[in-house]
Design an enzyme around this catalytic site. Structure first.
Site, PDB file in Angstrom:
ATOM      1  N   HIS A 249      46.070  -7.470   5.750  1.00 19.81           N
ATOM      2  CA  HIS A 249      47.086  -6.657   6.426  1.00 19.81           C
ATOM      3  C   HIS A 249      46.828  -6.613   7.937  1.00 19.81           C
ATOM      4  CE1 HIS A 249      49.725  -4.832   3.403  1.00 19.81           C
ATOM      5  NE2 HIS A 249      48.699  -4.913   2.571  1.00 19.81           N
TER       6      HIS A 249
ATOM      7  N   ALA B 287      45.353  -8.763   9.880  1.00 16.96           N
ATOM      8  CA  ALA B 287      45.636 -10.034  10.558  1.00 16.96           C
ATOM      9  C   ALA B 287      47.117 -10.181  10.886  1.00 16.96           C
ATOM     10  CB  ALA B 287      45.161 -11.201   9.691  1.00 16.96           C
TER      11      ALA B 287
END
Lengths: 173, 173, 173
Positions: B48, B50
């Site tokens: 999430h 990234a």
């Protein structure tokens, strides 16, 4: 004018069915299919009962749903069946293994000619992973088949999520 | 203008919430409720993270959600809470057994007067078979009740499947 | 014009896909991914087979879906894949642990240039509680990701409940 109200656990499907029953302008008979077998179920039943308007009739019938609907239906009456999921579970657990098929066929045969209005509440249970046990798989399969068959006999089918209706067939005025 | 984004596992609900946060034109604070307790959860959190735009603020709060929202809310800010399901699980597993009720009530009481915009992401978990364990059943029940209560306080409620939004309340421009 | 038909167990998704295949006016090839490994699955396959129109071709392919679609696709043909869920389960259970990724990428790369029409049937499995086993969780996650990726390549995405279609993308004429 019959309706099928589908939704997940605590989705607000019973509350929606109760609002639709009120809005029907008819006398209402609440048909309870749950059996207060343990503390948790007794609590759920009490929770539902406390929310019901005092003027509504109530009958309890865990198995013989078609006969109960036939006995109480009238042109000026709305029958609210809460819920089909418990009725299905009661029948699949019954010692008479052929009873579910007989009760289901009786219900589907009864509906087209039934006077007044019926509101069916039922849990959508088939959107998780396929369960391991054969009995639970049968429960999921029979629930899905029943919803498909009933949806054909209903003028209105609603899916409820977060208390909000999503109309699959017909309309909510 | 608050929103509730519901969907199943890997339905694309977080990605939709992130697009709505971007489209809000406001500064965004991402409120993460997950705790990196084991390798699998740490991996999900990294996945999430990234995807998040570099300009977003991020706060991590597993339990005290209402206080966190109150501290960060502002008229020109969008708070993205991802997700309520982990927050609920954290609270139901907390040693302080009354804390969930207090946190839930604080959240519901806070929302109507909160400035700016909040986007809540949550898992729909009640559409499979009723689970065997009492704790899991409670989790499913509390999630369903929470979604119903929040939906009343939100201007927009969206159900996401296969990455596609189905609007239950309000609209997506 | 490719379509993704999602729904729960016994939701009527296969029957809807079959109606859409008939309505396409094209020759139909039914691509079966199930393997008749035990009595229950053999029974389900026989049930589906009995419902299929006699004029349809049928190929069975549990794993190499992209190669099968490439071999049978034609401008005047509709390929009905029933279902992705069994295909995914077959691949995740395969001894070649990298095969699922390769097959999935081959499928997603193939679709944009494929002539004719493909109808994919798949189970929505992510709307119950998160299952305990790591393999089942992976299954749920991969199914959700696959649906999101396929939905981007499909012109039409439909969610089916109680035999009734809910259009998420595109339209049913």
């Amino acid at each position: 004018m019959h309706s099928l109200i589908l939704g997940g656990a605590r989705s607000g499907k019973s509350a929606l069915a109760e609002r639709l029953a009120q809005a029907s302008g008819r006398a209402v008979t609440y048909v309870a299919t749950g059996q207060a077998g343990d503390g948790e179920m007794a609590e759920r039943i009490a929770h539902h009962r406390a929310r019901r308007p005092p003027g509504w009739d109530c009958v309890e019938e865990p198995l013989a749903l078609a006969a109960t609907l036939r006995a109480h239906a009238a042109a000026d009456r709305c029958l609210l069946v809460d819920c089909l999921t418990l009725w299905l579970g009661n029948l699949l657990g019954d010692a008479d293994t052929g009873r579910f098929e007989r009760e289901r066929e009786a219900l589907l045969a009864l509906l087209p000619g039934l006077p007044g209005q019926v509101l069916f509440v039922s849990n959508e249970v088939g959107l998780g992973i396929v369960p391991m046990g054969a009995l639970t798989r049968r429960f999921v399969d029979e629930a899905g088949r029943l919803h498909q068959a009933l949806a054909q006999h209903c003028d209105r089918v609603v899916f409820v999520a977060a208390g909000l209706p999503l109309v699959l067939k017909g309309r909510i005025d």
